[in-house]
Design a protein around this motif. Structure first.
Motif, PDB file in Angstrom:
ATOM      1  N   PRO A  48       1.016  -1.210  -0.060  1.00 18.28           N
ATOM      2  CA  PRO A  48      -0.014  -0.068  -0.061  1.00 18.28           C
ATOM      3  C   PRO A  48       0.715   1.383   0.133  1.00 18.28           C
ATOM      4  N   ILE A  49       1.717   1.476  -1.136  1.00 19.27           N
ATOM      5  CA  ILE A  49       2.128   2.852  -1.310  1.00 19.27           C
ATOM      6  C   ILE A  49       1.101   3.662  -2.250  1.00 19.27           C
ATOM      7  N   LEU A  50       0.527   4.534  -1.497  1.00 19.78           N
ATOM      8  CA  LEU A  50      -0.399   4.972  -2.456  1.00 19.78           C
ATOM      9  C   LEU A  50       0.110   5.700  -3.822  1.00 19.78           C
ATOM     10  N   THR A  51      -1.009   5.396  -4.766  1.00 19.95           N
ATOM     11  CA  THR A  51      -0.778   6.163  -6.210  1.00 19.95           C
ATOM     12  C   THR A  51      -1.481   7.406  -6.371  1.00 19.95           C
ATOM     13  N   LEU A 218       8.354  -3.043   8.040  1.00 18.22           N
ATOM     14  CA  LEU A 218       8.386  -3.775   9.323  1.00 18.22           C
ATOM     15  C   LEU A 218       7.855  -5.294   9.108  1.00 18.22           C
ATOM     16  N   GLN A 219       6.505  -5.236   8.439  1.00 18.59           N
ATOM     17  CA  GLN A 219       6.206  -6.635   8.234  1.00 18.59           C
ATOM     18  C   GLN A 219       6.850  -7.433   7.262  1.00 18.59           C
ATOM     19  N   LEU A 220       7.337  -7.038   6.087  1.00 13.00           N
ATOM     20  CA  LEU A 220       8.426  -7.930   5.389  1.00 13.00           C
ATOM     21  C   LEU A 220       9.620  -8.337   6.065  1.00 13.00           C
ATOM     22  N   MET A 221      10.261  -7.311   6.769  1.00 17.39           N
ATOM     23  CA  MET A 221      11.414  -7.937   7.874  1.00 17.39           C
ATOM     24  C   MET A 221      11.128  -8.837   8.466  1.00 17.39           C
ATOM     25  N   LEU A 222      10.023  -8.778   9.549  1.00 15.22           N
ATOM     26  CA  LEU A 222       9.669  -9.600  10.451  1.00 15.22           C
ATOM     27  C   LEU A 222       9.182 -10.979   9.909  1.00 15.22           C
ATOM     28  N   SER A 263       4.890  -3.192  -6.226  1.00 22.80           N
ATOM     29  CA  SER A 263       5.405  -4.033  -5.414  1.00 22.80           C
ATOM     30  C   SER A 263       6.609  -3.751  -4.375  1.00 22.80           C
ATOM     31  N   MET A 264       6.760  -4.439  -3.247  1.00 17.65           N
ATOM     32  CA  MET A 264       8.023  -4.329  -2.533  1.00 17.65           C
ATOM     33  C   MET A 264       8.613  -5.676  -2.385  1.00 17.65           C
ATOM     34  N   ARG A 265      10.106  -5.756  -2.226  1.00 16.30           N
ATOM     35  CA  ARG A 265      10.728  -7.042  -1.951  1.00 16.30           C
ATOM     36  C   ARG A 265      12.065  -6.863  -1.325  1.00 16.30           C
ATOM     37  N   LEU A 266      12.433  -7.554  -0.377  1.00 17.75           N
ATOM     38  CA  LEU A 266      13.962  -7.482   0.025  1.00 17.75           C
ATOM     39  C   LEU A 266      14.994  -8.177  -0.865  1.00 17.75           C
ATOM     40  N   ALA A 267      16.008  -7.519  -0.959  1.00 18.77           N
ATOM     41  CA  ALA A 267      16.873  -7.743  -1.846  1.00 18.77           C
ATOM     42  C   ALA A 267      17.949  -8.925  -1.144  1.00 18.77           C
ATOM     43  N   ARG A 268      18.059  -8.888   0.010  1.00 15.43           N
ATOM     44  CA  ARG A 268      18.923  -9.811   0.896  1.00 15.43           C
ATOM     45  C   ARG A 268      18.342 -10.093   2.248  1.00 15.43           C
ATOM     46  N   ASP A 280      18.322  -2.395   0.753  1.00 22.64           N
ATOM     47  CA  ASP A 280      17.709  -3.668   0.823  1.00 22.64           C
ATOM     48  C   ASP A 280      16.256  -3.845   0.241  1.00 22.64           C
ATOM     49  N   PHE A 281      15.530  -2.712   0.288  1.00 22.61           N
ATOM     50  CA  PHE A 281      14.375  -2.412  -0.071  1.00 22.61           C
ATOM     51  C   PHE A 281      13.964  -2.108  -1.709  1.00 22.61           C
ATOM     52  N   VAL A 282      13.424  -2.949  -2.190  1.00 22.73           N
ATOM     53  CA  VAL A 282      13.291  -2.706  -3.796  1.00 22.73           C
ATOM     54  C   VAL A 282      11.755  -2.745  -4.085  1.00 22.73           C
ATOM     55  N   VAL A 283      11.552  -1.568  -4.725  1.00 24.45           N
ATOM     56  CA  VAL A 283      10.218  -1.319  -5.149  1.00 24.45           C
ATOM     57  C   VAL A 283       9.964  -1.137  -6.621  1.00 24.45           C
TER      58      VAL A 283
END
Length: 298
Positions: A48-51, A218-222, A263-268, A280-283
């Protein structure tokens, strides 16, 4: 399927049409409703990164990473060009010294002068202090984040997986008492990590978009640290309000049509929750409408 961002736009409309108008702590005045809920499914990678306006998501993630350090001084934020916490210490400095220094000059002194930063850059025992160094009556410090990660790994069916920042004994020493104050987590039987964020007070135009991003990061990291998959982010607002000098901006945003969420993902995967950095955050796929500017109420 209905676009997830429409929930947020509907809430803006509801506040504009039905909000209770009153004077608030800042003196600006708000239009407010009590009790709101939004739900965002992160399981397919979208976030939810607003558009309907540009959200500076890196700033929100940097703020969350700063919280996780346990820090309470704005110098590290300014070193990362994050200026969203400057208003409060600047107001204190001006009030106590009588100096009408500009914000730019104040921030430059914080960056360049460690002694000045130590004296005037402190926010008191705000979020990071409570999350990582909550002090009990016996003087022992409690790391709520480390305990949460351990519980997610070892006892994921627990109903006690939460942390919060509303330390009653220290509220008076904080530049701003915690708004996003309780984060509770839930793990499904198929390994999805859900989060419920309760926010006691929320500036819907400026604050909420950042809070959505910070909670998501934070949710992605956890989830990664616990070998889980992201599930649902449930956002609950207590006093959900628009400042009276934000109403036209809200109407402008409501008139825009949402675009596909990014989308968002963690690179490592770092060794611990403390090892993440903004790189580490790829959008991907973020194509928002133009930014909408509005003043911050202090």
């Amino acid at each position: 399927m209905r676009h997830p961002e429409l929930q947020y736009l509907d809430l803006l409309s509801h506040v504009l049409e039905n909000g209770d108008e009153r004077v608030d702590r800042t003196g600006v005045g708000t239009r407010s409703v009590f009790g709101a809920m939004l739900r965002f499914d992160l399981s397919n990678g979208t976030v939810p990164i607003l558009t309907t306006k540009r959200v500076y998501w890196k700033t929100a993630v940097k703020e969350m990473l700063w919280f996780l350090t346990g820090g309470t001084n704005i110098q590290p934020l300014l070193n990362e060009n994050v200026r969203i916490w400057s208003d409060w210490p600047l107001a204190t400095y001006r009030r106590e010294t009588g100096d009408t220094i500009s914000q730019d000059a104040f921030e430059q002194r914080i960056v360049e002068d460690d002694a000045f930063a130590a004296r005037w850059g402190e926010l008191g025992p705000v979020y990071g202090k409570q999350w990582r160094r909550w002090q009990g009556p016996d003087g022992k410090e409690h790391d709520q984040i480390a305990t949460l990660v351990q519980t997610l790994r070892e006892n994921p069916t627990s109903r006690r997986m939460l942390f919060h920042g509303w330390n009653v004994a220290e509220l008076g020493s904080m530049a701003l008492p915690p708004c996003h104050m309780v984060y509770q987590y839930h793990v499904t039987s198929d390994g999805r990590l859900n989060c419920l964020l309760f926010q006691r007070s929320v500036d819907l135009l400026l604050g909420a978009p950042f809070n959505f991003v910070g909670a998501t990061a934070l949710q992605l990291m956890l989830a990664q640290q616990s070998d889980l998959r992201p599930g649902e982010l449930v956002w609950v607002g207590g006093d959900a309000h628009l400042y009276l000098n934000h109403l036209e901006q809200a109407r402008e945003q409501i008139a825009r049509t949402p675009r596909p969420l990014p989308s968002m993902r963690l690179a490592r995967k770092p060794q611990s929750i403390d090892g993440y950095s903004i790189s580490d955050f790829v959008v991907e796929g973020y194509d928002p409408h133009a930014a909408i500017k509005a003043p911050v109420a202090v």
